[in-house]
Design an enzyme around this catalytic site. Structure first.
Site: not given
Length: 447
Positions: A21, A76
């Site tokens: 974004r 992750q």
């Protein structure tokens, strides 16, 4: 606190987010606020409160791991949601309490984090979370509470009209006992439109376990999320307001506070005066009574007591300006050490140089410190006078109490007390100036 009653606290910082974004190739955690990456701000606050810190990053984020150092990082590998990200750090939970924070909430203060931990440790409280009352609640999740106890968090898209009228909003930060947090994280399911494991579901699991859930309120300026360039600008404005207020509370005069921009590590002593439109980059220390005049830019430098900088001066890294020195308009210093009482008042560049006490550097003086490959050093003694428009070609040494004539180019050592002239002899031809100009005018008139 005795060792037997010590209860450790661990902060897990989630920093695996991309800059999608932001329209950036740089991860969100590395977007800059007040001269440093967002993650660094949150690490600093968390380190004041928590005993252990661990950062969860995404794959191929060595640059984020570098900012996180010396704290451990876990990766992750699959971005399956915030609960999944927190669970990657399970091996670091240990005993005691665990809080999960977000790198894109960089402005949370140590005081607020301490209040969160204190609330969690109150008798009967199983889970504590941070909440705020933003000026525009917009699409934030609403915190539904009864008699101070949180019952649930309702996402805006799922909220009724009555629930959307609630102005207490979720900031996403949770704190719980390590064992409870492990159990709840493992119980989170991804039965939602995105198929992700959401950290906010931990609240429902805690309530279902009959744990008391409490909200700790903090200001919107601390808890606002930063997910876009406009939100980054809003966070910068909020942080600058905080830094300016701290400076003034500590005895600094900011003539026009809203025009001064500080780095998070800027150190301004009491009785420093900062005029309008000054920018402080990282690594600046200014000592008591110094004056930073308008439109100056400082980074990586130290200004000692009583010195005056600017207006329109630029101090670059590895520069030290001595007590009561004077650095004037359009002067640039880089890797320069200036002793007490030195004056460089106009239109000069001094780089890779040491200047002795009470030496005067005349207007337009340039130190040629770079040969295109290497930087070279210039040493100027004390009580020396360097005339205007001089060029000092490094490496060169000028002794104490020497005099450099204006317009000189200095390439060799100048001993103490010597006069050095390094310029061509002037030749004057009477009347020739007028004749030359008349000839040019005639040429112009005749086309």
């Amino acid at each position: 606190m005795s060792h037997s009653s010590f209860r450790p606290a661990t902060a897990v910082l989630l920093a695996a987010g991309l800059g999608t974004r932001m329209k950036s190739s740089r991860p969100k955690a590395l977007q800059h606020l007040a001269g440093g990456p967002m993650l660094a701000h949150l690490l600093k606050s968390a380190a004041e409160v928590f005993d252990r810190l661990v950062v969860v990053i995404g794959p191929d984020m060595a640059d984020v791991a570098e900012v996180a150092a010396p704290y451990p990082v876990v990766v992750q590998h699959d971005r399956l949601g915030t609960a999944h990200a927190a669970l990657q750090a399970e091996q670091w939970f240990g005993d005691g309490d665990v809080a999960v924070l977000y790198a894109d909430n960089p402005l949370i203060s140590a005081q607020t984090l301490a209040a969160l931990l204190e609330e969690r440790r109150k008798p009967g409280v199983g889970l504590a979370l941070l909440a705020m009352r933003p000026a525009d609640p917009a699409r934030y999740g609403r915190v539904v509470a009864n008699a101070g106890n949180v019952e649930r968090i309702v996402e805006w898209s799922d909220a009724t009209a009555e629930e959307r009228a609630i102005d207490l909003c979720n900031a996403g930060v949770l704190c719980a006992d390590a064992a409870d947090f492990r159990r709840w994280l493992h119980a989170v399911r991804n039965h939602n439109a995105k198929g992700e494991f959401y950290l906010t579901d931990v609240v429902d699991l805690a309530v279902a376990d009959h744990a008391q859930v409490r909200a700790v309120e903090a200001a919107e300026d601390e808890l606002r999320g930063v997910n876009s360039r406009s939100e980054l600008a809003q966070a910068e404005a909020a942080l600058q307001k905080r830094l300016r207020q701290n400076a003034m509370d500590n005895g600094v005069t900011l003539v026009a506070p809203e025009t001064v921009f500080l780095a998070s590590d800027t150190q301004l002593a009491a009785d420093v005066l900062v005029e309008p439109n000054v920018v402080f980059g990282p690594g600046v220390t200014v000592h008591e009574g110094a004056v930073i005049r308008a439109f100056s830019h400082l980074e990586g430098c130290e200004v000692h007591a009583g010195a005056v900088i600017g207006p329109y001066a630029r101090l670059r890294p590895e520069t030290s300006v001595g007590e009561n020195a004077r650095i004037g308009n359009f002067v640039e210093l880089k890797s320069a050490t200036l002793a007490e009482g030195v004056k460089v008042n106009h239109l000069s560049y001094i780089g890779n140089a040491q200047v002795g006490a009470h030496t005067n550097i005349g207007a337009g003086t340039i130190v040629c410190n770079y040969d295109g490959v290497f930087k070279h050093n210039t040493s100027i003694g004390k009580n020396t006078f360097v005339g205007s428009n001089s060029v000092l070609v490094a490496p060169v040494e000028i002794g104490d109490n020497a005099l450099i004539a204006a317009g000189s180019t200095i390439t060799d050592t100048v001993p103490a007390d010597a006069l050095a002239l390094g310029r061509a002899r002037q030749t004057t031809k009477p009347e020739r100036g007028k004749l030359f100009k008349d000839a040019l005018k005639a040429k112009k008139e005749n086309g």
